[in-house]
Write a protein that holds these residues in place. Structure first.
Motif, PDB file in Angstrom:
ATOM      1  N   MET A  77     -11.870 -49.039 -10.146  1.00 14.57           N
ATOM      2  CA  MET A  77     -13.061 -48.811 -10.955  1.00 14.57           C
ATOM      3  C   MET A  77     -12.675 -48.134 -12.272  1.00 14.57           C
ATOM      4  N   ALA A  78     -11.780 -47.157 -12.204  1.00 15.14           N
ATOM      5  CA  ALA A  78     -11.352 -46.473 -13.420  1.00 15.14           C
ATOM      6  C   ALA A  78     -10.610 -47.414 -14.357  1.00 15.14           C
ATOM      7  N   LEU A  79      -9.771 -48.281 -13.808  1.00 12.20           N
ATOM      8  CA  LEU A  79      -9.080 -49.269 -14.636  1.00 12.20           C
ATOM      9  C   LEU A  79     -10.079 -50.173 -15.339  1.00 12.20           C
ATOM     10  N   ALA A  80     -11.049 -50.684 -14.586  1.00  9.70           N
ATOM     11  CA  ALA A  80     -12.022 -51.620 -15.149  1.00  9.70           C
ATOM     12  C   ALA A  80     -12.888 -50.968 -16.209  1.00  9.70           C
ATOM     13  N   ARG A  81     -13.179 -49.684 -16.055  1.00 12.40           N
ATOM     14  CA  ARG A  81     -14.049 -49.015 -17.009  1.00 12.40           C
ATOM     15  C   ARG A  81     -13.368 -48.719 -18.336  1.00 12.40           C
ATOM     16  N   SER A  82     -12.077 -49.019 -18.431  1.00 12.29           N
ATOM     17  CA  SER A  82     -11.432 -48.964 -19.735  1.00 12.29           C
ATOM     18  C   SER A  82     -11.867 -50.140 -20.610  1.00 12.29           C
ATOM     19  N   LEU A  83     -12.595 -51.083 -20.007  1.00 18.68           N
ATOM     20  CA  LEU A  83     -13.115 -52.259 -20.694  1.00 18.68           C
ATOM     21  C   LEU A  83     -14.641 -52.252 -20.577  1.00 18.68           C
ATOM     22  N   PRO A  84     -15.330 -53.060 -21.387  1.00 20.93           N
ATOM     23  CA  PRO A  84     -16.793 -53.081 -21.321  1.00 20.93           C
ATOM     24  C   PRO A  84     -17.310 -53.778 -20.054  1.00 20.93           C
ATOM     25  N   THR A  85     -17.300 -53.063 -18.959  1.00 14.70           N
ATOM     26  CA  THR A  85     -17.729 -53.601 -17.674  1.00 14.70           C
ATOM     27  C   THR A  85     -18.742 -52.664 -17.024  1.00 14.70           C
ATOM     28  N   ALA A  86     -19.630 -53.259 -16.246  1.00 10.22           N
ATOM     29  CA  ALA A  86     -20.535 -52.507 -15.384  1.00 10.22           C
ATOM     30  C   ALA A  86     -20.022 -52.682 -13.962  1.00 10.22           C
ATOM     31  N   VAL A  87     -19.589 -51.593 -13.342  1.00 13.09           N
ATOM     32  CA  VAL A  87     -18.872 -51.664 -12.071  1.00 13.09           C
ATOM     33  C   VAL A  87     -19.778 -51.229 -10.924  1.00 13.09           C
ATOM     34  N   ASN A  88     -19.787 -52.040  -9.878  1.00 12.74           N
ATOM     35  CA  ASN A  88     -20.496 -51.741  -8.636  1.00 12.74           C
ATOM     36  C   ASN A  88     -19.442 -51.566  -7.549  1.00 12.74           C
ATOM     37  N   ARG A  89     -19.292 -50.341  -7.060  1.00 12.62           N
ATOM     38  CA  ARG A  89     -18.296 -50.087  -6.016  1.00 12.62           C
ATOM     39  C   ARG A  89     -18.952 -50.180  -4.640  1.00 12.62           C
ATOM     40  N   ILE A  90     -18.345 -50.964  -3.761  1.00 14.86           N
ATOM     41  CA  ILE A  90     -18.872 -51.205  -2.421  1.00 14.86           C
ATOM     42  C   ILE A  90     -17.817 -50.802  -1.399  1.00 14.86           C
ATOM     43  N   GLY A  91     -18.199 -49.983  -0.440  1.00 13.34           N
ATOM     44  CA  GLY A  91     -17.254 -49.639   0.603  1.00 13.34           C
ATOM     45  C   GLY A  91     -17.019 -48.154   0.713  1.00 13.34           C
ATOM     46  N   PRO A  92     -16.086 -47.801   1.599  1.00 15.56           N
ATOM     47  CA  PRO A  92     -15.177 -48.677   2.347  1.00 15.56           C
ATOM     48  C   PRO A  92     -15.908 -49.579   3.346  1.00 15.56           C
ATOM     49  N   VAL A  93     -15.366 -50.770   3.529  1.00 17.62           N
ATOM     50  CA  VAL A  93     -15.941 -51.792   4.395  1.00 17.62           C
ATOM     51  C   VAL A  93     -15.057 -51.957   5.623  1.00 17.62           C
ATOM     52  N   ALA A  94     -15.676 -52.045   6.790  1.00  7.45           N
ATOM     53  CA  ALA A  94     -14.931 -52.188   8.046  1.00  7.45           C
ATOM     54  C   ALA A  94     -14.189 -53.520   8.108  1.00  7.45           C
ATOM     55  N   ASP A  95     -13.130 -53.538   8.917  1.00  5.95           N
ATOM     56  CA  ASP A  95     -12.324 -54.754   9.086  1.00  5.95           C
ATOM     57  C   ASP A  95     -12.983 -55.695  10.089  1.00  5.95           C
ATOM     58  N   THR A  96     -14.162 -56.203   9.718  1.00  6.35           N
ATOM     59  CA  THR A  96     -14.816 -57.230  10.537  1.00  6.35           C
ATOM     60  C   THR A  96     -15.298 -58.340   9.619  1.00  6.35           C
ATOM     61  N   LEU A  97     -15.362 -59.523  10.159  1.00  2.66           N
ATOM     62  CA  LEU A  97     -15.811 -60.668   9.373  1.00  2.66           C
ATOM     63  C   LEU A  97     -17.237 -60.444   8.880  1.00  2.66           C
ATOM     64  N   GLU A  98     -18.086 -59.869   9.740  1.00  2.93           N
ATOM     65  CA  GLU A  98     -19.489 -59.661   9.385  1.00  2.93           C
ATOM     66  C   GLU A  98     -19.629 -58.644   8.258  1.00  2.93           C
ATOM     67  N   ALA A  99     -18.875 -57.542   8.352  1.00  9.61           N
ATOM     68  CA  ALA A  99     -18.976 -56.506   7.331  1.00  9.61           C
ATOM     69  C   ALA A  99     -18.476 -57.003   5.977  1.00  9.61           C
ATOM     70  N   LEU A 100     -17.388 -57.741   5.983  1.00  7.86           N
ATOM     71  CA  LEU A 100     -16.851 -58.253   4.723  1.00  7.86           C
ATOM     72  C   LEU A 100     -17.771 -59.295   4.109  1.00  7.86           C
ATOM     73  N   THR A 101     -18.311 -60.176   4.948  1.00  8.79           N
ATOM     74  CA  THR A 101     -19.231 -61.195   4.435  1.00  8.79           C
ATOM     75  C   THR A 101     -20.468 -60.539   3.827  1.00  8.79           C
ATOM     76  N   ALA A 102     -20.964 -59.480   4.483  1.00  7.73           N
ATOM     77  CA  ALA A 102     -22.116 -58.751   3.946  1.00  7.73           C
ATOM     78  C   ALA A 102     -21.764 -58.075   2.623  1.00  7.73           C
ATOM     79  N   ALA A 103     -20.550 -57.574   2.508  1.00  7.48           N
ATOM     80  CA  ALA A 103     -20.121 -56.951   1.246  1.00  7.48           C
ATOM     81  C   ALA A 103     -20.064 -57.978   0.121  1.00  7.48           C
TER      82      ALA A 103
END
Length: 406
Positions: free
Chosen positions: A208-234
């Motif tokens: 997020m800090a790297l991306a904010r050196s550029l004109p970006t709007a950052v949405n941070r999600i997580g931490p996300v569990a190691d499951t297919l359902e959790a990742l798909t929802a993310a």
């Protein structure tokens, strides 16, 4: 799953850039454009300076009358020009930035003159050439000149130039929407409450800090569990993003589920694995949404690997979509302050500290060692199968500059 052969860095970057669609153009006021990239070439709407000006404090005289004496007939100050003309034997007191009176073609410095009431005599040097202290009309730019090409990043000097050339608003690419997803059962969201079997979730904050050196709007999600359902929802929570970047789970272990989750979400793998160290198991996928192509970058979970791949892929991708003329980071040549071993088949990026003359490689190059990453200001570029190098040998390095924004 059969692993594809890793591809070279530049080939991977080109494949990634081929997927990147420029963001739509919007017009913003110059002050609001700082940090953005110019979407179109900018042409001057006026001439700068619009007439001949004095570059120094002194006296304006005719070009054929440089030895004097003269009679002072008036004054020209910045914003308050002398209304008359200058004749042979006459001089006009003039300030830096003031308009030259009609027929005046030379400025003699005040320290080269002696004045007694309205009498002026030369005691120093004549200007050589006669117009040495004059800023001529159009010295900076003329009306309709291109003053900045497309792809320039607007900083303080560029903003000043835009305003000076007659612009109140600038065409730039709209802000990029980026989603950053941490994944891993071992990640603790709170670094102050971290069990022995956990590690603090630092990669998301770093990306997020790297991306904010550029004109970006950052949405941070997580931490996300190691499951297919959790990742798909993310991924679904990031569905409106232009770019999605994940950290962790991009390899092929039993718990590496980023690729299966992407496929379940409807994304298509473009390429996977790049011949670099650290950072080989990077993946790139795409998903079409509302007529635009979303790009998904799956970065490794080890923090240094995540940083290096973000430096070489995420930041260049964002720059390209934002309209930068130079998307990839710059290199310089420097010299080693300590020997380094021969390299293997993958191109390697070693952390190092550059003092302006020589670079000292860090002792600990483990991909989990954040302390040496934070202490480094360059990445030493070691080509595949590079032989051992000794003190004083030239090496190419990438400048990190406050988090890899070079």
């Amino acid at each position: 799953m059969t692993s594809p052969p890793p591809i070279p860095l530049e080939e991977a970057q080109e494949r990634l850039f081929a997927l990147a669609q420029p963001l739509p153009v919007e017009h913003v006021d110059v002050e609001g454009s700082l940090g953005r990239y110019l979407a179109r070439p900018l042409h001057a709407r006026r001439t700068q300076p619009s007439t001949d000006l004095s570059a120094m404090d002194g006296y304006a005289v005719t070009a054929g009358d440089l030895s004097g004496p003269w009679r002072v007939v008036g004054e020209s100050a910045a914003g308050h020009p002398y209304p008359g003309t200058v004749k042979c034997g006459e001089a006009v007191r003039i300030s830096t930035g003031a308009i030259l009176p009609s027929f005046a073609k030379a400025v003699i410095l005040q320290e080269d003159l002696a004045r007694d009431a309205d009498k002026l005599t030369l005691i120093g040097d004549q200007p050589e050439p006669a117009d040495r202290h004059i800023r001529h009309c159009g010295m900076d730019f003329f009306e309709n000149n291109e003053v900045m090409p497309a792809g320039v990043r607007i900083g303080p000097a560029q903003a000043a130039l835009a305003i000076a050339s007659g612009h109140k608003h600038l065409p730039v690419r709209r802000m990029l929407r980026l989603a950053v997803i941490d994944s891993g059962d071992e990640l603790a969201a709170d670094p102050e409450c971290c069990a022995p079997h956990q590690i603090p979730a630092s990669n998301g904050a770093m990306l997020m800090a790297l991306a904010r050196s550029l004109p970006t709007a950052v949405n941070r999600i997580g931490p996300v569990a190691d499951t297919l359902e959790a990742l798909t929802a993310a991924f679904e929570a990031a569905a409106d993003s232009d770019v999605i970047v994940t950290s962790g789970g991009a390899s092929v272990g039993d718990h590496d589920l980023v690729l299966p989750a992407l496929e379940a979400w409807g994304a298509k793998l473009d390429f996977w694995r790049v011949a670099i160290k650290p950072g080989k198991p990077i993946l790139v996928a795409t998903r079409e949404r509302n007529g635009r192509m979303q790009i998904i970058l799956g970065l490794p979970g080890n923090p240094v690997s995540s940083f290096v791949t973000a430096y070489h892929f995420l930041l260049p991708l964002l720059r390209r979509m934002l309209g930068a003329s130079q998307a990839t980071p710059m290199q310089i040549t420097t010299y080693l302050a300590a020997p380094i071993r021969a390299n293997g088949p993958r191109r390697e990026f070693l952390r190092g500290n550059w003092d302006g003359e020589k670079v000292l490689p860090q002792t600990n190059q483990d991909s989990g060692a954040l302390a040496t990453l934070a202490a480094s200001n360059v990445l030493i570029d070691r080509p595949s199968f590079a032989p051992a190098a000794q003190v004083g040998d030239p090496v190419r390095v990438f400048l990190l500059q406050n988090g890899g924004i070079a």
